[in-house]
Enzyme design. Sequence first.
Site, PDB file in Angstrom:
ATOM      1  N   ASN A   1      -8.480  37.051   8.556  1.00 54.53           N
ATOM      2  CA  ASN A   1      -9.822  36.329   8.680  1.00 54.53           C
ATOM      3  C   ASN A   1     -10.396  36.126   7.102  1.00 54.53           C
ATOM      4  OD1 ASN A   1      -9.637  37.363  10.983  1.00 54.53           O
ATOM      5  ND2 ASN A   1     -11.853  37.867  11.256  1.00 54.53           N
TER       6      ASN A   1
HETATM    7 CA    CA Z   1     -13.630  39.431  15.667  1.00 56.84          CA
END
Ligand code: CA
Length: 233
Positions: free
Chosen positions: A34
Amino acid sequence: GLSPAAPGPLSGRHALVTSGPTHEPIDPVRYIANRSSGHQGHAIAGALARLGARVTLVSGPTALADPPGTTVVRVTTAREMLAACQQALPADIAVCAAAVADWTVTHPATHKTKKAAGAPPPVLALSPNPDILANLAAAGPQRPALVVGFAAETEEVVAQASAKRLRKGCDWIIANDVSEAGNGGRGTVFASPDNTVHVITAEGVEDWPTLSKDVVAHRLAGRIAATLTDRAA
Ligand code: CA
Ligand code: CTP
């Protein structure tokens, strides 16, 4: 470090903070992750230490220096992050600021995957990662007295984050709008020193103005200290 924590309103308390992304390997040279600089989580760890807490910072890969006064446990994957958090218990406070990858690669390759002329691109099978925040919030007798999560949302920010608070069983959710508009039109929050957050508790929603991530950390640490002091009184 090993030096005793500075005296302050959180003296004698242990705070567990997660920060940074996790990296889920595809092969020895590639991973899924991420977007996260780790800035907000590291700043919270440092702010809690300045208020006297003993702080364990469990961090995924970041380019940041260790915040003074904290013990940093470095991990790579979500599973490693969960194991490190469970090992760090008991704690009085948990703040989950990490951007944990929701899925891991089911069968990471042990050798670098090579392109072959005319061969179709590889298809990745994914498996769900454990939810570290939900695990800490459901840790039974080991549950920290105050469990705080974050929610990065691009739409219906407060509604989605309020639902997330209930779903995960945590006490507070710090919601941030990660759309470009939510950061005052200055681009997304990820590379920015600023953050615009809403603090969602069982009592309601507080809208904070756009502040630097360091000031958000300082205010959040102060609010945590005040809450634990009130409860103890
Ligand atoms: Ca998530
Ligand atoms: N979190 C966690 N472990 C995970 C996923 C999320 O600890 N495997 C924590 C994050 O650190 C954050 C909170 O849960 O504090 C919310 O993360 P977010 O990604 O917004 O929530 P998800 O439940 O993964 O939902 P979404 O589908 O919106 O990604």
